[in-house]
Every structure is written in C-alpha cells, then in structure tokens.
Design a protein around this motif. Structure first.
Motif, mmCIF file in Angstrom:
data_model
loop_
_atom_site.group_PDB
_atom_site.id
_atom_site.type_symbol
_atom_site.label_atom_id
_atom_site.label_comp_id
_atom_site.label_asym_id
_atom_site.label_seq_id
_atom_site.Cartn_x
_atom_site.Cartn_y
_atom_site.Cartn_z
ATOM 1 N N UNK A 62 0.809 -1.217 0.000
ATOM 2 C CA UNK A 62 0.000 0.000 0.000
ATOM 3 C C UNK A 62 0.842 1.266 0.000
ATOM 4 N N UNK A 63 1.936 1.266 0.737
ATOM 5 C CA UNK A 63 2.725 2.488 0.901
ATOM 6 C C UNK A 63 3.451 2.918 -0.376
ATOM 7 N N UNK A 64 3.509 2.028 -1.382
ATOM 8 C CA UNK A 64 4.208 2.395 -2.619
ATOM 9 C C UNK A 64 3.270 2.496 -3.810
ATOM 10 N N UNK A 65 1.995 2.185 -3.603
ATOM 11 C CA UNK A 65 1.032 2.266 -4.707
ATOM 12 C C UNK A 65 0.980 3.687 -5.254
ATOM 13 N N UNK A 66 0.995 3.783 -6.574
ATOM 14 C CA UNK A 66 0.970 5.084 -7.222
ATOM 15 C C UNK A 66 2.330 5.730 -7.365
ATOM 16 N N UNK A 67 3.343 5.181 -6.691
ATOM 17 C CA UNK A 67 4.705 5.728 -6.787
ATOM 18 C C UNK A 67 5.669 4.761 -7.460
ATOM 19 N N UNK A 68 5.492 3.483 -7.223
ATOM 20 C CA UNK A 68 6.385 2.455 -7.768
ATOM 21 C C UNK A 68 5.657 1.679 -8.864
ATOM 22 N N UNK A 69 6.422 1.280 -9.876
ATOM 23 C CA UNK A 69 5.868 0.482 -10.959
ATOM 24 C C UNK A 69 6.805 -0.677 -11.266
ATOM 25 N N UNK A 70 6.262 -1.870 -11.242
ATOM 26 C CA UNK A 70 7.046 -3.057 -11.583
ATOM 27 C C UNK A 70 6.736 -3.449 -13.022
ATOM 28 N N UNK A 71 7.752 -3.930 -13.716
ATOM 29 C CA UNK A 71 7.558 -4.390 -15.089
ATOM 30 C C UNK A 71 8.597 -5.456 -15.393
ATOM 31 N N UNK A 72 8.355 -6.202 -16.444
ATOM 32 C CA UNK A 72 9.317 -7.229 -16.807
ATOM 33 C C UNK A 72 9.545 -7.231 -18.309
ATOM 34 N N UNK A 73 10.769 -7.506 -18.684
ATOM 35 C CA UNK A 73 11.153 -7.646 -20.082
ATOM 36 C C UNK A 73 11.793 -9.021 -20.202
ATOM 37 N N UNK A 74 10.989 -10.001 -20.542
ATOM 38 C CA UNK A 74 11.512 -11.368 -20.590
ATOM 39 C C UNK A 74 12.577 -11.538 -21.670
ATOM 40 N N UNK A 75 12.505 -10.741 -22.705
ATOM 41 C CA UNK A 75 13.526 -10.828 -23.748
ATOM 42 C C UNK A 75 14.896 -10.439 -23.213
ATOM 43 N N UNK A 76 14.917 -9.537 -22.236
ATOM 44 C CA UNK A 76 16.173 -9.112 -21.619
ATOM 45 C C UNK A 76 16.433 -9.853 -20.307
ATOM 46 N N UNK A 77 15.512 -10.773 -19.980
ATOM 47 C CA UNK A 77 15.673 -11.553 -18.752
ATOM 48 C C UNK A 77 15.800 -10.655 -17.521
ATOM 49 N N UNK A 78 15.007 -9.600 -17.483
ATOM 50 C CA UNK A 78 15.138 -8.583 -16.446
ATOM 51 C C UNK A 78 13.764 -8.095 -15.993
#
Length: 126
Positions: A62-78
């Motif tokens: 809850x404390x990071x909602x709206x401020x942090x964004x997670x994402x993934x790029x499987x092609x870069x394995x990251x």
C-alpha cells in the motif's frame, strides 16, 4: 546455479526517482514470478511488489502504490522497479527474489521465495 542480481540503487533526494533492475542468471525469467523486497536497519524484510510470470498479475504494498511500478522484459531476462516520488522512509536495501510456481502465482511474503539476490542500497536523503 540459479540466482538474481539487483542493480540501480543509489543516493537520491526526496521526490526523486530511481529504477532498479533484477537480472536473472542461470535461468529463464519467463517461468518465474519475481518479487521486490526491502529491509531497513532494525526492521523486518517487507514485500514491495511482485509480478507474475506473464506480467498480467501485479501486486504492490500500500505504501508504494501510485509511486512504484514493476515491469518485466523477458527478452532481456530482467524485471524492473521504477520508483518515483521517493521518500526518506523508502531508504533500505532492496532485494529481488524469484520463484517458479503456477502461472498466476504471486506473493509479497518473503518466505515464499527461494532465490535471492545480494541487494542494492537505496538512500533517500537531502
């Protein structure tokens, strides 16, 4: 050997931004749920965000909602954690961790993850 490596930490002023990266080594990230965690001095490790294997299921503390964004790029394995509007209370060592279960599995509980990185320090201070 399966492990992950975090990078991108540093010193930033309040209100600033950082992007953390979690790179996989020895395995293909496609089949793993990835979680981001942090641990401040004297405090327990806490879950920040996690993303399912497909990327379709995402959770945030809850404390990071709206401020942090997670994402993934499987092609870069990251997997990335974009952190905006940082606050002094975000100061901690940040870790990523991986676990392979069924496709939609996610968890913010550190005990549910088996492969951990060494962490990267994030310091938010003026």
């Amino acid at each position: 050997q399966v492990y992950v490596v975090e990078s991108g930490g540093g010193l930033v002023q309040p209100g600033g931004s950082l992007r953390l990266s979690c790179a996989a080594s020895g395995f293909t990230l496609d089949y793993y749920t990835i979680g981001w965690f942090r641990q401040a001095p004297g405090k327990e490790r806490e879950g920040i965000s996690c993303i399912s294997r497909s990327g379709f299921i995402i959770k945030y503390r809850d404390s990071v909602k709206g401020r942090f964004t997670i994402s993934r790029d499987n092609a870069k394995n990251t997997v990335y954690l974009q952190m905006n509007t940082l606050r002094p209370e975000d100061t901690a060592v940040y870790y990523c961790a991986a676990r392979s279960l069924y496709g939609g599995w996610t968890s913010l509980n550190p005990a549910d993850y088996s492969s951990w990185g060494q962490g990267t320090q994030v310091t938010v201070s003026s």
